[in-house]
Write an enzyme that holds these catalytic residues in place. Structure first.
Site, PDB file in Angstrom:
ATOM      1  N   SER A  85       0.830  -1.202   0.000  1.00 45.31           N
ATOM      2  CA  SER A  85       0.000   0.000   0.000  1.00 45.31           C
ATOM      3  C   SER A  85       0.872   1.263   0.000  1.00 45.31           C
ATOM      4  CB  SER A  85      -0.967  -0.056   1.190  1.00 45.31           C
ATOM      5  OG  SER A  85      -2.048   0.828   1.013  1.00 45.31           O
ATOM      6  N   GLU A 179      -1.437  14.433  12.993  1.00 44.54           N
ATOM      7  CA  GLU A 179      -1.329  15.770  12.411  1.00 44.54           C
ATOM      8  C   GLU A 179      -0.385  15.765  11.212  1.00 44.54           C
ATOM      9  OE1 GLU A 179      -3.367  18.075  13.343  1.00 44.54           O
ATOM     10  OE2 GLU A 179      -4.128  16.800  14.965  1.00 44.54           O
ATOM     11  N   HIS A 238      -7.322  -6.238   0.500  1.00 48.81           N
ATOM     12  CA  HIS A 238      -6.195  -5.309   0.407  1.00 48.81           C
ATOM     13  C   HIS A 238      -4.998  -5.767   1.248  1.00 48.81           C
ATOM     14  CE1 HIS A 238      -4.040  -1.635  -0.208  1.00 48.81           C
ATOM     15  NE2 HIS A 238      -4.154  -1.231   1.043  1.00 48.81           N
TER      16      HIS A 238
END
Length: 261
Positions: A85, A179, A238
């Site tokens: 991924s 963040e 996946h």
């Protein structure tokens, strides 16, 4: 940036394992153990993940430099590079940027493409849900799971996200820099426009039930990786290496052996 990594195996060619978004090096534990009989295996925590340092921003070029800074002094190159991924995109960028350091490339259920607005919005929803979890009020992991499921209606994804939740100093916290990932998610969802190709052998391993590696991406894939082959693992989604480890290794190990000579 120097990354945290796990090393297993004491001989043979070197294999680097790169995890996906919201993951960490431990995601590869079972595969690394199986490979360690024949290879020296290094599983990394990418920046903003696991035990590696945090930063306010990340893209594939920065992460490729992280791999270089961490391992170049150890004299490990060239290596077999395996990424799933996000880690697969990173592996592709690394191979395109430093082809002389990559013996062979294995990309797991991802393509060198921009996944578009729908995928971006899904990641933004996941990140916002994780950021809004009332960590200071949590009493149990089950409570965290139930709260996340109210917005993220996929138990498999929620349980995967919760591998980043840890209990320290009498409260829960995320072992992931939300963040920094949020500030970078548009770059991570896309793929850089590189005017290069990787001349080595490349194996793409996809899950049959996944839509991350579709026929529409094959033209772009073959442009960057002209010696690529694609294998689909039956009845896998996946997380191919987690869902079907035996079948995954049956595709991976012969490929590594063929390219270790």
């Amino acid at each position: 940036m120097k990354l945290f990594y796990r090393q297993i195996g004491s001989g043979g060619p070197n294999v680097f394992l790169l995890h996906g978004l919201y993951g960490n090096s431990f995601n590869w534990a079972s595969i690394a153990q199986s490979l360690s009989n024949f290879y020296q295996v290094f599983s990394f925590d990418l920046r903003n993940h696991g035990h590696s340092p945090s930063s306010s921003f990340m893209d594939y070029f920065l992460m490729a430099e992280d791999i270089c800074q961490t391992t170049e002094p150890l004299g490990l190159f060239p290596v077999h590079l395996v990424g799933h991924s996000l880690g697969g995109k990173l592996a592709m960028v690394f191979a395109l940027s430093f082809p002389q350091w990559v013996k062979s490339l294995v990309v797991v259920d991802i393509a060198p493409v921009d996944y578009g607005k729908e995928a971006l919005q899904e990641h933004l929803k996941i990140l916002e849900t994780m950021r809004n979890l009332p960590l200071s009020e949590l009493k149990t992991r089950k409570e965290a799971e139930m709260l996340l499921l109210k917005t993220i209606n996929n138990k498999t994804i929620v349980q995967f996200l919760l591998t980043n939740l840890e209990y320290q100093s009498e409260r829960y916290g995320w072992r992931i820099n939300l963040e920094g990932i949020r500030a970078s998610i548009e770059k991570l969802n896309a793929f850089p426009d590189l005017h290069a190709y990787f001349p080595g052998r490349t194996l793409f391993i996809a899950g049959e039930r996944s839509n991350y590696l579709e026929a529409s991406s094959f033209h772009q894939l073959s442009f960057y990786f002209p010696k690529a082959t694609v294998v689909k693992i039956r009845d896998a989604g996946h997380w191919v290496h987690f869902e079907k480890p035996k079948e995954f290794l049956e595709a991976l190990i012969p490929f590594l052996k063929e390219n270790s000579i």
